[in-house]
Design an enzyme around this catalytic site. Structure first.
Site, mmCIF file in Angstrom:
data_model
loop_
_atom_site.group_PDB
_atom_site.id
_atom_site.type_symbol
_atom_site.label_atom_id
_atom_site.label_comp_id
_atom_site.label_asym_id
_atom_site.label_seq_id
_atom_site.Cartn_x
_atom_site.Cartn_y
_atom_site.Cartn_z
ATOM 1 N N HIS A 1 0.824 -1.203 0.000
ATOM 2 C CA HIS A 1 0.000 0.000 0.000
ATOM 3 C C HIS A 1 0.863 1.260 0.000
ATOM 4 C CE1 HIS A 1 -3.831 2.104 0.841
ATOM 5 N NE2 HIS A 1 -3.057 2.961 1.462
ATOM 6 N N HIS B 1 -9.993 2.410 -1.432
ATOM 7 C CA HIS B 1 -10.216 1.943 -0.059
ATOM 8 C C HIS B 1 -11.064 0.675 -0.137
ATOM 9 C CE1 HIS B 1 -10.222 3.346 4.329
ATOM 10 N NE2 HIS B 1 -8.988 3.402 3.884
#
Length: 974
Positions: free
Chosen positions: A232, A304
């Site tokens: 990430h 997300h």
């Protein structure tokens, strides 16, 4: 302390709307067909209040007396008199788990203090009386609709007398992790059980580092490395060493991202020379381009996905909140001016009985995601102006949630630099256990156990806190009270401070962090992803003024440490050194990912066409219009405020009834200027099943033509990439990603559209065991979102897609090809094979330039790009958006077809095509403006209310536009 319970009910004569919604959802999900339910919501207040004071608070603060009524009692004293009916035999409370952010409770506690007596703690709850269900049905109702185990707790029966404090102080204990003596198997076990999600090579690298230091790492050091090295945060796959091979070529990348997407932008900027309009790309929280002499604009889109799969409302809520903070943390801070969002879901009519364990129903996911984005953006006063929704069964385990934000930043505030001895200042929200392991969790594959194992990785946001931070931050920026700013996103303080101090070093005093409640360990403080926090680098002499400014606006600012030129990251807790890492190891020590990637094109077959009779063509049109990926998204759009801030020019919905699908949004970010920004997107997951190169190329073409369709200058469009892929350890999956990146490079360079920012989300797969004990995996389709930001010098020249005036000419601009592969016509007819649409960049430059010139010449009344569904769908949308009919002839359509059929001409989804409405008197000027672009006059806007299509002497379609509109609006008319 007394624990008071305040129950809030609909007032007499008012409908229990929540109960009605639950009954409808329970029927949709086949949970129960004869559910009896009544609801209340309320507050638990722990305080030394007498009965009169708590009743005063209920009457004047907690209840809207017009539509609600309250009942107050001490918790534990069951409010039996308020049981709505003898029909109900169960009472259930649902409330946030201890440690989960409860924004309403926080605001309520602050408001209670304003009445002169503070409360020790406040928690919110929902209360349900249920009847008509057995134990198994009740359990399904609770787990599938009423509560989410990731963030909520369920209490059956009357409320226990439990205290509301969320934690208690613990004695300091420095924890070290034995890593130096571990073998490879135990290194991998440590990575998995510790939710580090690092590879064996990475764990071996960490092991060697500490072996050379002659000590084991502390827990906080290991967590810091895991956060920084996570997929990430570091994009290690896209930036890795990759050996790629397909049928025609072999390529070797030392850094795939830099050698494709970054390289394209560098080449474009070099070719622009002194006219380069990129300001800052791929090195800040958002990409920045020039706008006018006073301001630049920046743009960022984030994903997300994993949190939204576990807790749709909270995951999406913090997704939009997090991306809003990206422009706030870009340069010296930008003002957010508008939001975008794109969602990918499984079909909402999915059979509930088919869901694997751990998967929420798509309808629940969809409603939660939409409301999460809605609430955060609306409450912050930021318009949501553009987006899209895509449906595919393969998004069942991993819905995709893309959130974007555009910010306006003064030209002289577009860069930042931390100075030695600047103070590390945390501002905004307090730190709790929200989002622990969020960055590492987002880098992992989901499983049926993720909900219980990783529930803490989901944060809950508070838009009001972020709005307060935004307002005071911009004031501090304009007073020059800090040297740099960034947001606390993935990894929390560990990533924010670690990145800001990369070139210098930092010393952090963790006990200084303001906490939501007692009991957090020093490691939890460091890696928490609690929302609404920013980190500033503040000169010591400016700290008193900055502290006073934040305090005056009710927003917290606290010194956490100092940026010191040591080259080290030093972490202390109450005078104890709990971590010390070399910044070079932290940021440059990660071993590169070394992987093989292969791409073998799937075998495709020729597409068998239906006959060209009018009935089948009309049925096809209605089926496409009513398919989920084409149908109106009005149910979602109307929940968003797209007018706030007053700069919206072209809205998400346009036409005579404001319900037609706009191609792109146009916004004036500076209200005293007529200059505008244009926002659009492109995504074609179906095409990726054929060739991810063509999927990526088509997504770029779609994003650009949407911008151009409303008036954007094709010479100044910036684009962003967001790759969402499956498990890239597989060479064939990684091969599809590389192939898409190659298309991004080629198309960007050919069209002169630089990438300015991007984000990837990999490992979007869901694994579970079926009833036979066999492991199954649901992988998303390879999905690339391209977001585009264009500009118009004068928004009064912009055009919308709805037809305006009968008698005007209709033109088709661009070439139609035999490209029905992956088309919506193929999908609704269950057809496989065919050629997927490709992009001719030379043609694209001619067409985009011609359309722009024609719009600038004010010869175009309406313009709509051809995308999902091709020509038939585009003209139908233009017609029912304008409330007026159209006569279309297929005879002269420009094409590259050996023997053109009506199906190909109507439903091909070839790229770079537009339909334009042109007044008769402007026809010559319009055609002259198009230059070398292929075009044809294909019909007229009609006075009647039908879409009529002819081919030669044959009428192929004669469809009332009202019925077409009904087909388009019906599927998601919730």
């Amino acid at each position: 302390m007394t624990l008071w319970e305040v129950d809030i009910y609909p007032a007499s004569g008012h409908v229990d709307r929540l109960a009605a919604s639950i009954v409808a959802d329970a029927e949709d999900l086949q949970i129960a067909t004869h559910l009896e339910i009544a609801t209340a919501h309320g507050f638990l207040v722990q305080a030394d209040f007498d009965a009169d004071h708590i009743k005063l608070l209920a009457d004047q603060l907690l209840v809207d007396n017009v539509v609600q009524r309250a009942v107050v009692a001490q918790a534990g004293e069951a409010i039996m008199a308020e049981t709505p009916s003898s029909l109900y035999d169960r009472l259930i409370y649902v409330m946030p788990k201890p440690g989960v952010m409860d924004p309403v409770a926080q605001s309520t506690q602050a408001a209670i203090a304003d009445f002169g007596q503070p409360a020790e703690a406040v928690r919110t709850f929902h209360k349900y009386w249920i009847g008509g269900l057995d134990d198994a049905q009740t359990e399904r109702l609770v787990t599938k609709l009423l509560a989410n185990d990731s963030v909520e707790q369920v209490i059956y029966g009357p409320m226990d007398l439990e205290r509301l404090s969320f934690g208690k102080s613990q004695p300091f204990e420095l924890k070290t992790i034995n890593i130096r003596s571990l073998d490879d198997d135990h290194l991998q076990l440590l990575s998995k059980e510790g939710q580090l999600y690092l590879t064996l090579v990475e764990m071996q690298t960490i092991q060697k580092y500490f072996q050379e230091l002659g000590r084991d790492p502390t827990d906080i050091e290991l967590e810091t490395v895991a956060q920084t090295w996570s997929e990430h945060c570091s994009h290690k796959t896209l930036a890795g060493k990759i050996a790629y091979k397909d049928e025609k070529q072999e390529l070797h990348f030392d850094n795939m991202l830099k050698e494709t997407i970054f390289a394209a932008t560098q080449q474009i900027r070099k070719s622009l020379g002194d006219d380069d309009w990129c300001v800052s790309v791929f090195k800040d929280n958002a990409g920045i381009v020039t706008f006018n002499d006073e301001y630049n604009v920046c743009f960022k889109v984030e994903t997300h996905n994993h949190p939204s799969a576990l807790e749709p409302y909270g995951g999406a809520n913090t997704g939009i909140g997090g991306v809003i903070r990206d422009p706030m943390g870009t340069g010296m801070g930008a003002k957010p001016v508008c939001n975008t969002d794109v969602f990918c879901f499984a079909p909402p009519e999915t059979d509930p009985g088919s869901l694997p364990q751990g998967v929420l129903h798509p309808r629940r996911v969809m409603k939660g995601v939409v409301s999460g984005v809605r609430d955060y953006g609306n409450r912050m006063g930021i318009p949501t102006v553009n987006g899209a929704v895509y449906f595919d069964e393969r998004y069942l385990g991993n819905p995709l949630v893309y959130c974007g934000n555009v910010g306006l930043i003064p030209v002289d505030k577009s860069f930042k630099e931390v100075q030695p001895n600047d103070l590390i200042v945390a501002v905004g929200g307090r730190t709790g256990r929200d989002g622990i392991h969020g960055a590492t969790f987002s880098s992992a594959e989901l499983t049926s156990e993720s909900e219980s194992l990783s529930g803490g990785a989901v944060q809950i946001g508070n838009a009001i806190t972020e709005k307060m931070v935004l307002d005071v931050l911009l004031e501090a920026r304009d007073r020059n009270l800090y040297n740099a700013v960034t947001d606390c996103g993935a990894g929390g303080f560990s990533s924010a401070v670690g990145e800001m101090g990369e070139e210098l070093g930092a010393e952090v005093w963790l006990e200084k962090a303001p906490l939501k409640y007692e009991g957090l360990t020093y490691t939890e403080i460091w890696i928490s992803e609690a929302q609404e926090r920013m980190v500033l680098a503040v000169p010591e002499e400016k700290w008193p003024e900055l502290q006073a400014l934040f305090a005056s606006e009710g927003s917290e600012a606290v010194v956490l440490g100092k940026f010191v030129p040591t080259g080290n990251l030093t972490l202390t807790y109450n005078g104890n050194t709990v971590g010390q890492l070399d910044m070079r190891f932290l940021h440059d020590g990660r071993p590169p990912i070394v992987r093989d990637a292969v791409f073998t094109p799937p075998t495709t077959q020729p597409l068998t066409l239906n006959g060209d009779d009018g009935k089948s063509l009309g049925d096809d049109l209605r089926k496409i219009l009513s398919s989920l990926n084409v149908a109106s998204k009005e149910w979602i759009i109307r929940q968003y405020d797209h007018e706030v801030q007053g700069g919206s020019v072209i809205k998400p919905l346009v036409g005579v009834q404001n319900d037609g699908p706009s191609d792109a949004a146009v916004v004036r970010p500076v209200l005293n200027s007529r200059k505008g920004i244009v926002l659009s997107c492109g995504m074609n997951p179906y095409f990726g099943d054929f060739d991810p190169y063509d999927m990526a190329a088509s997504a770029i073409d779609e994003a650009l033509r949407n911008c151009v369709a409303v008036g954007a200058d094709p010479a100044k469009i910036a684009i962003l990439d967001n790759f969402c892929w499956g498990y890239t350890d597989r060479p064939e999956t990684l091969g599809t990603l590389v192939r898409a990146a190659l298309a991004c490079r080629d198309l960007a360079v050919a069209l002169g559209t630089p990438f300015i920012s991007g984000k990837d989300s990999l490992n979007n797969e869901f694994s579970y065991f079926d009833e036979h004990g066999d492991k199954k995996t649901i992988a998303i389709p390879s999905t690339l979102l391209i977001s585009a930001m264009g500009q118009v010098d004068d928004v009064s020249t912009c055009v919308t897609m709805d037809l305006k005036q009968s008698g005007n000419r209709l033109y088709l601009v661009g070439l139609t090809k035999d490209e029905l592969g992956g088309s919506h016509w193929s999908v609704v007819n269950d057809k496989l094979g065919g050629q997927v649409p490709q992009v001719d960049t030379d043609l694209a430059k001619k067409v985009f330039g011609g359309i722009h010139a024609a719009i600038q010449a004010k010869t175009v009344r309406a313009c709509h790009d051809l995308s999902e569904g091709g020509l038939a769908v585009a003209v139908a949308e233009m017609a029912f958006a304008g409330g007026i009919g159209a006569n279309i002839s297929l005879d002269d359509i420009p094409h590259r077809l050996e023997s053109p059929s009506a199906v190909q001409l109507l439903y091909s989804e070839s790229n770079t095509r537009f339909v334009c409405e042109v007044p008769e008197e402007s026809a010559d000027a319009f055609e002259a403006a198009l230059g070398d672009a292929p075009f044809a006059h294909i019909g007229q806007v009609a006075e009647h209310k039908e879409l009529v299509v002819t081919h030669g002497e044959t009428t192929l379609l004669d469809e009332p536009i009202e019925l077409l509109k009904q087909a388009w609006q019906a599927p998601l008319n919730w």
